[in-house]
Design a protein around this motif. Structure first.
Motif, PDB file in Angstrom:
ATOM      1  N   ALA A  66      31.460 -38.329 -43.142  1.00 22.12           N
ATOM      2  CA  ALA A  66      31.925 -39.725 -43.321  1.00 22.12           C
ATOM      3  C   ALA A  66      32.603 -39.663 -42.448  1.00 22.12           C
ATOM      4  O   ALA A  66      33.852 -39.037 -41.850  1.00 22.12           O
TER       5      ALA A  66
ATOM      6  N   PRO B  67      26.718 -43.823 -42.941  1.00 20.64           N
ATOM      7  CA  PRO B  67      26.038 -43.068 -44.467  1.00 20.64           C
ATOM      8  C   PRO B  67      26.487 -44.407 -45.297  1.00 20.64           C
ATOM      9  O   PRO B  67      27.529 -45.747 -44.530  1.00 20.64           O
ATOM     10  N   GLN B  71      29.174 -43.959 -50.116  1.00 20.34           N
ATOM     11  CA  GLN B  71      28.857 -41.979 -50.107  1.00 20.34           C
ATOM     12  C   GLN B  71      28.437 -41.494 -48.877  1.00 20.34           C
ATOM     13  O   GLN B  71      29.636 -41.870 -47.867  1.00 20.34           O
ATOM     14  N   GLN B  72      28.324 -39.847 -48.342  1.00 16.16           N
ATOM     15  CA  GLN B  72      28.696 -39.465 -47.505  1.00 16.16           C
ATOM     16  C   GLN B  72      27.662 -39.161 -47.120  1.00 16.16           C
ATOM     17  O   GLN B  72      26.266 -39.034 -47.763  1.00 16.16           O
ATOM     18  N   LEU B  73      27.641 -38.641 -45.718  1.00 17.36           N
ATOM     19  CA  LEU B  73      26.045 -37.797 -44.920  1.00 17.36           C
ATOM     20  C   LEU B  73      25.995 -35.975 -45.320  1.00 17.36           C
ATOM     21  O   LEU B  73      26.953 -35.539 -45.250  1.00 17.36           O
ATOM     22  N   ARG B 115      17.725 -39.913 -44.381  1.00 18.69           N
ATOM     23  CA  ARG B 115      17.873 -41.085 -43.397  1.00 18.69           C
ATOM     24  C   ARG B 115      17.306 -41.343 -42.252  1.00 18.69           C
ATOM     25  O   ARG B 115      16.869 -41.968 -41.928  1.00 18.69           O
ATOM     26  N   ASP B 169      21.773 -39.223 -47.515  1.00 19.92           N
ATOM     27  CA  ASP B 169      23.043 -40.223 -48.338  1.00 19.92           C
ATOM     28  C   ASP B 169      23.474 -39.691 -49.278  1.00 19.92           C
ATOM     29  O   ASP B 169      22.339 -39.149 -50.153  1.00 19.92           O
TER      30      ASP B 169
END
Lengths: 361, 361
Positions: A66, B67, B71-73, B115, B169
């Protein structure tokens, strides 16, 4: 536990037909591309997702990442092919350095701070000495910029091909874009242009440079460029438009002009060149400096009022910056983005465009 | 303005030695890999960074991506090399499909929602019909999963090589990891295993399959796998460990076991296979199903209590899921992660491991 598993993997060593040691894909990644936790910024296994590093590194289906709070991830991809972007006999240490450097240069051109990268690598065989040197060059560059390897793919293939995707943090509103040049902006470049092309010419025997020190400078510029990461970050909120010079000033500046819908006047005499260029044949000098490619310097535009600030920032990060021209708006609806080259005596004719991977060889 | 620029680029068409139409790198990207804004989820030029899409798409030094909130990528990279991962004469439409599908499969295995992706592509020459079909297959897959092309690199090279990095995500705490299997977990797989390997054997003339419909199913499984994206997302917070089956069940399940420090018992008779497998020579059937590779189905572990919920979720997304075995803790300190294969009659000996790109050919 970690160490025990690594040792087990080493038992998988086997030999290919030519008798060279071969590693399986899994042990190859573990051996050459998993750094010990102590040399990584954030040990992935101890990180719960709230720190600066990646939550999961190599070994899962995906890495998790992130951007820092309030920022975005700047993302760029490059592919380097043996025989096209580097000589098959190039030092693998230099190749590891350059493969990451050219990607970090894209982050620098956005004003982004390096965070992480992924590596996809194909090669005919897994030679241990080659891989160790490539890995050393890659991680020296990665560690110098706090950039963590978070994932990758290695595969057999007929030629060495390297694809790196790099991630950096940047506040979106302050990212240096290509489309932000404005009329009256100064045009700046960092460093000195043309050395890498001079080095390529030496390697290709297009010309020779008698002075050994100059030749070494030129070849080092070609093989081990230094991405201008600190300068890019310093230019956030100061410069208007920016990009990195990978294909030569003439072609790359045109990208800024097309995206910004502007023209430029560039004084050829002001474009910074090193004494190495003076050692080249006269006809090669200007093409090297203005359209050589592989410079990995930054080209940026900024308002006149920012001159003193830019010089101060550049001095702080230890990089030379030089004003070489001016951005101008289009004069009429029929006018198109272009560069007007000049020197003290008046207009100069120069038409070389940037390097095109499908037309050059 | 956009259209005018595209038309200007088309004038750059030139011809290579063989007389085939060649495109410059810049016009190639613009022509085949820049989708019209109407077919993209979020037109990059109109997005200021607060929407769902990328702030900058193709055309700047980097793309910008963040993201979704909280959330995180999830990030994964794969490299496909002509002659190694696909036949040089494969349909370019199918290749475009598969190149992205195998990466989306990695996202699915983490429970991440697609994404964006970057594409690095090298090829000997820029053939228009090949590029158009490749681009069509790639974007059909991309659009089906709301996955936007945000950057890339194209270059000449002696062989077609494709490297894609994909972004999704995922809420970090609910990501499906490889190291989360627990004693007593059921082991599940989606779909049916072995069809892709059956198709590879047909293409390589290792065997023939008389029934044309079965042969077509097998080849389609090889060339156009469907990533289990919706299933992966449905398994968030339900499954413990997960991965996607790219190298074969035997080798890939072992990754979960090693990362989780567990053993597994798998009932060979329960592993789902299609009627296509029955058409293969008897000796080829089990190796195809258990170690064939290129399945791109999900293998996951989950607590016994989740059985009904998993079946409901799988039904909702229209994917078959099957319980094939059980996770067990290691019995003693000297015990190591491994799979015990069995059937209704007792233990079965099966030792094939996953596909290794440096040992297989």
């Amino acid at each position: 536990m970690k160490r025990a598993r690594t040792r087990a993997h080493r038992l998988q060593l086997s030999f290919d037909i030519a008798g060279l040691p071969m590693l399986s894909e899994f042990s190859l990644i573990e051996r050459y591309f998993s750094q010990p936790a102590t040399t990584r910024r954030v040990p992935a296994a101890q990180n719960s997702g709230r720190g600066a590093g990646a939550t999961l590194g190599i070994g899962d289906d995906c890495a998790l990442l992130a951007p820092k709070r309030g920022q975005q991830l700047a993302i760029s991809t490059d592919m380097l092919v043996s025989g096209r972007h580097f000589f098959p006999d190039v030092s693998p240490f230099a190749l590891g350095h350059k493969a990451l450097a050219v990607n970090l240069s894209d982050l620098a051109a956005m004003g982004a701070a390096p965070r992480a990268f992924t590596l996809a690598l194909s090669m005919p065989k897994a030679e241990e000495s080659w891989l160790q040197a490539f890995s050393d060059g890659l991680f020296r560059m990665a560690n110098a910029h706090g950039c963590e390897l978070i994932g990758g793919d290695t595969t057999g293939g007929p030629h060495v091909t390297i694809s790196i995707t790099v991630f950096g943090d940047v506040p979106a509103a302050r990212a240096l874009r290509r489309d932000a040049a404005r009329p009256g902006d100064d045009i700046w470049v960092s460093g000195q242009l043309g050395n890498a092309r001079a080095g390529l010419g030496i390697k290709r025997q297009e010309w020779s440079v008698k002075d050994a020190a100059s030749a070494a400078i030129a070849i080092k510029a070609l093989e081990q460029p230094e991405p201008r990461v600190a300068l890019g970050i310093a230019l956030r909120g100061v410069a208007h438009a920016a990009l990195d010079l990978s294909d030569g000033l003439a072609g790359d500046l045109l990208h800024i002009l097309k995206r910004s819908n502007m023209r430029a006047t560039v004084d050829v005499d002001l474009v910074p060149r090193s004494p190495v260029i003076d050692a080249l044949p006269a006809a090669a000098q200007l093409p090297c400096v203005l359209a050589g490619g592989d410079d990995y310097e930054l080209c940026f535009t900024a308002p006149v009022e920012a001159r003193a600030k830019i010089q101060r920032s550049a001095k702080q990060v230890g990089v030379l910056v030089t004003r070489i021209g001016t951005i101008e708006g289009l004069a009429a609806l029929t006018d198109t983005p272009a560069i007007d080259w000049c020197n003290h005596a008046g207009p100069v004719s120069f038409t070389a465009s940037g390097y095109d991977h499908f037309h050059a060889d």
